[in-house]
Design a protein around this motif. Sequence first.
Motif, PDB file in Angstrom:
ATOM      1  N   GLY A   1      -5.704   7.041   4.514  1.00 10.43           N
ATOM      2  CA  GLY A   1      -5.907   6.203   5.874  1.00 10.43           C
ATOM      3  C   GLY A   1      -4.585   5.877   6.490  1.00 10.43           C
ATOM      4  O   GLY A   1      -4.516   5.325   7.495  1.00 10.43           O
ATOM      5  N   ALA A   2      -3.710   6.577   5.929  1.00  7.29           N
ATOM      6  CA  ALA A   2      -2.052   6.358   6.769  1.00  7.29           C
ATOM      7  C   ALA A   2      -1.913   7.506   7.908  1.00  7.29           C
ATOM      8  O   ALA A   2      -2.564   8.586   7.729  1.00  7.29           O
ATOM      9  N   MET A   3      -1.122   7.268   8.836  1.00  8.48           N
ATOM     10  CA  MET A   3      -0.742   8.244   9.566  1.00  8.48           C
ATOM     11  C   MET A   3       0.479   9.266   8.952  1.00  8.48           C
ATOM     12  O   MET A   3       1.095   8.665   7.996  1.00  8.48           O
ATOM     13  N   ALA A   4       0.460  10.233   9.174  1.00 10.95           N
ATOM     14  CA  ALA A   4       1.756  11.339   8.798  1.00 10.95           C
ATOM     15  C   ALA A   4       2.412  12.027   9.800  1.00 10.95           C
ATOM     16  O   ALA A   4       1.373  12.761  10.291  1.00 10.95           O
ATOM     17  N   LYS A   5       3.673  12.191   9.870  1.00 10.40           N
ATOM     18  CA  LYS A   5       4.284  13.082  10.663  1.00 10.40           C
ATOM     19  C   LYS A   5       5.355  13.942  10.037  1.00 10.40           C
ATOM     20  O   LYS A   5       6.033  13.224   9.240  1.00 10.40           O
ATOM     21  N   VAL A   6       5.281  14.929  10.328  1.00 14.51           N
ATOM     22  CA  VAL A   6       6.474  15.972   9.593  1.00 14.51           C
ATOM     23  C   VAL A   6       7.603  16.073  10.573  1.00 14.51           C
ATOM     24  O   VAL A   6       7.622  16.421  11.975  1.00 14.51           O
ATOM     25  N   SER A   7       8.632  15.964  10.142  1.00 17.63           N
ATOM     26  CA  SER A   7      10.210  16.086  10.647  1.00 17.63           C
ATOM     27  C   SER A   7      10.911  17.364  10.217  1.00 17.63           C
ATOM     28  O   SER A   7      10.372  18.003   9.327  1.00 17.63           O
ATOM     29  N   SER A   8      11.945  17.536  10.606  1.00 18.24           N
ATOM     30  CA  SER A   8      12.903  18.538  10.005  1.00 18.24           C
ATOM     31  C   SER A   8      13.124  18.539   8.612  1.00 18.24           C
ATOM     32  O   SER A   8      13.732  19.134   7.868  1.00 18.24           O
TER      33      SER A   8
ATOM     34  N   ARG B   1       0.781  -1.350   0.145  1.00 18.79           N
ATOM     35  CA  ARG B   1      -0.093  -0.074   0.086  1.00 18.79           C
ATOM     36  C   ARG B   1       0.927   1.384  -0.142  1.00 18.79           C
ATOM     37  O   ARG B   1       0.676   2.195  -0.841  1.00 18.79           O
ATOM     38  N   LEU B   2       2.009   1.161   0.882  1.00 18.05           N
ATOM     39  CA  LEU B   2       2.896   2.336   0.789  1.00 18.05           C
ATOM     40  C   LEU B   2       3.522   2.700  -0.638  1.00 18.05           C
ATOM     41  O   LEU B   2       3.907   3.703  -0.951  1.00 18.05           O
ATOM     42  N   ASP B   3       3.898   1.350  -1.243  1.00 18.26           N
ATOM     43  CA  ASP B   3       4.555   1.542  -2.456  1.00 18.26           C
ATOM     44  C   ASP B   3       3.584   2.276  -3.739  1.00 18.26           C
ATOM     45  O   ASP B   3       4.023   3.269  -4.369  1.00 18.26           O
ATOM     46  N   SER B   4       2.455   1.859  -3.730  1.00 22.44           N
ATOM     47  CA  SER B   4       1.115   2.435  -4.244  1.00 22.44           C
ATOM     48  C   SER B   4       1.258   3.964  -3.907  1.00 22.44           C
ATOM     49  O   SER B   4       0.969   4.924  -4.895  1.00 22.44           O
ATOM     50  N   LEU B   5       1.213   4.454  -2.766  1.00 20.19           N
ATOM     51  CA  LEU B   5       1.101   5.767  -2.397  1.00 20.19           C
ATOM     52  C   LEU B   5       2.320   6.539  -2.486  1.00 20.19           C
ATOM     53  O   LEU B   5       1.895   7.587  -3.058  1.00 20.19           O
ATOM     54  N   ALA B   6       3.488   5.840  -2.555  1.00 28.55           N
ATOM     55  CA  ALA B   6       4.522   6.655  -3.078  1.00 28.55           C
ATOM     56  C   ALA B   6       4.498   7.142  -4.452  1.00 28.55           C
ATOM     57  O   ALA B   6       4.587   8.402  -5.099  1.00 28.55           O
TER      58      ALA B   6
ATOM     59  N   ALA C   1       9.008  -0.422   7.996  1.00 28.26           N
ATOM     60  CA  ALA C   1       7.525  -0.370   8.198  1.00 28.26           C
ATOM     61  C   ALA C   1       6.684   1.009   7.470  1.00 28.26           C
ATOM     62  O   ALA C   1       5.567   1.409   7.501  1.00 28.26           O
ATOM     63  N   ASP C   2       7.578   2.126   7.119  1.00 31.27           N
ATOM     64  CA  ASP C   2       6.957   3.282   6.620  1.00 31.27           C
ATOM     65  C   ASP C   2       7.519   3.860   5.391  1.00 31.27           C
ATOM     66  O   ASP C   2       8.482   3.164   4.789  1.00 31.27           O
ATOM     67  N   LEU C   3       6.910   4.957   5.018  1.00 35.51           N
ATOM     68  CA  LEU C   3       7.351   5.683   3.768  1.00 35.51           C
ATOM     69  C   LEU C   3       7.869   7.015   4.074  1.00 35.51           C
ATOM     70  O   LEU C   3       7.318   7.939   4.994  1.00 35.51           O
TER      71      LEU C   3
ATOM     72  N   ASN D   1       7.073  11.448   7.145  1.00 32.69           N
ATOM     73  CA  ASN D   1       7.004  10.022   7.229  1.00 32.69           C
ATOM     74  C   ASN D   1       5.470   9.600   7.398  1.00 32.69           C
ATOM     75  O   ASN D   1       4.594  10.163   7.973  1.00 32.69           O
ATOM     76  N   GLY D   2       5.042   8.546   6.671  1.00 33.97           N
ATOM     77  CA  GLY D   2       3.587   7.935   6.615  1.00 33.97           C
ATOM     78  C   GLY D   2       3.677   6.432   6.786  1.00 33.97           C
ATOM     79  O   GLY D   2       4.677   5.719   6.459  1.00 33.97           O
ATOM     80  N   TRP D   3       2.726   5.910   7.839  1.00 31.94           N
ATOM     81  CA  TRP D   3       2.653   4.567   7.817  1.00 31.94           C
ATOM     82  C   TRP D   3       1.262   4.118   8.280  1.00 31.94           C
ATOM     83  O   TRP D   3       0.274   5.053   8.535  1.00 31.94           O
TER      84      TRP D   3
END
Length: 259
Positions: free
Chosen positions: A156-163, A101-106, A127-129, A167-169
């Motif tokens: 439907g994935a989680m997403a967090k922004v770093s510096s 699913r993450l590969d498709s999302l990428a 585990a993440d993209l 990252n999504g999972w």
Amino acid sequence: MGKEQLRRIAFVLTDIDDTLTNDGRLPGIAYSALERLTEAGLRVIPVTGRPAGWCDLIARLWPVSAVIGENGAFYFARHPAGGMHRRFARPAHTRQEDRKRLDSLATTILSTVEGARLSTDQAFREADLAIDIAEDGPHLTKTAVRCIVNCFEAAGAMAKVSSIHVNGWFGNYDKLTMARRLFEEMYEINIDRENGRALFVGDSPNDAPMFGFFANSVGVANFAAFCDEVETPPKYMTLAAGGSGFAELAEAILEAREG
């Protein structure tokens, strides 16, 4: 933060990128601080968005007790007698489905958001993209970053922004949920009840759950760039940025213990 408060600290949890590093490099002053804290009897635990491949090396070679990686997807801890203890938030077969699913999302993100690119450490992830927004290419605009987050959330994935990355999972976990699990399984400690024994230091919006939970939460000075983007900022700030700020904090902890 008062000396008595610092004296109680037994666990130091720290982000890596732009918390231990300066301009993408780990300075000697930060690595020395990790070593000095460990030698003083504290348990040091990096908590990072970096990939499993990196975290295996960190757990094996750095002066740390364990490492939480990919924003809470797992923790690794080296056994004193050799070998590695690995604990994942989701089982292997689920991670395999998540990867498809993450590969498709990428593909969707890279074709939708101008300038978006995979992080160069993506090949080492379990585990993440990770979408690079600032590390190995031009800084993406806030609008572009928001579009990337929207793509993850729409799927439907989680997403967090770093510096440096978005990252999504898939899965209901984050840095804090895995930190709780690590404390229970490795140290037999309920961190909700013994919150004051631990300290967390970070630098970016994806650290917000940790800042909100830990009474002893610290932002290195460069966190100031994100103050308007998080609802739960750290309780304290260092004067210096990045690895120098971490070393400043470590020195304060060690001085308090000596006192």
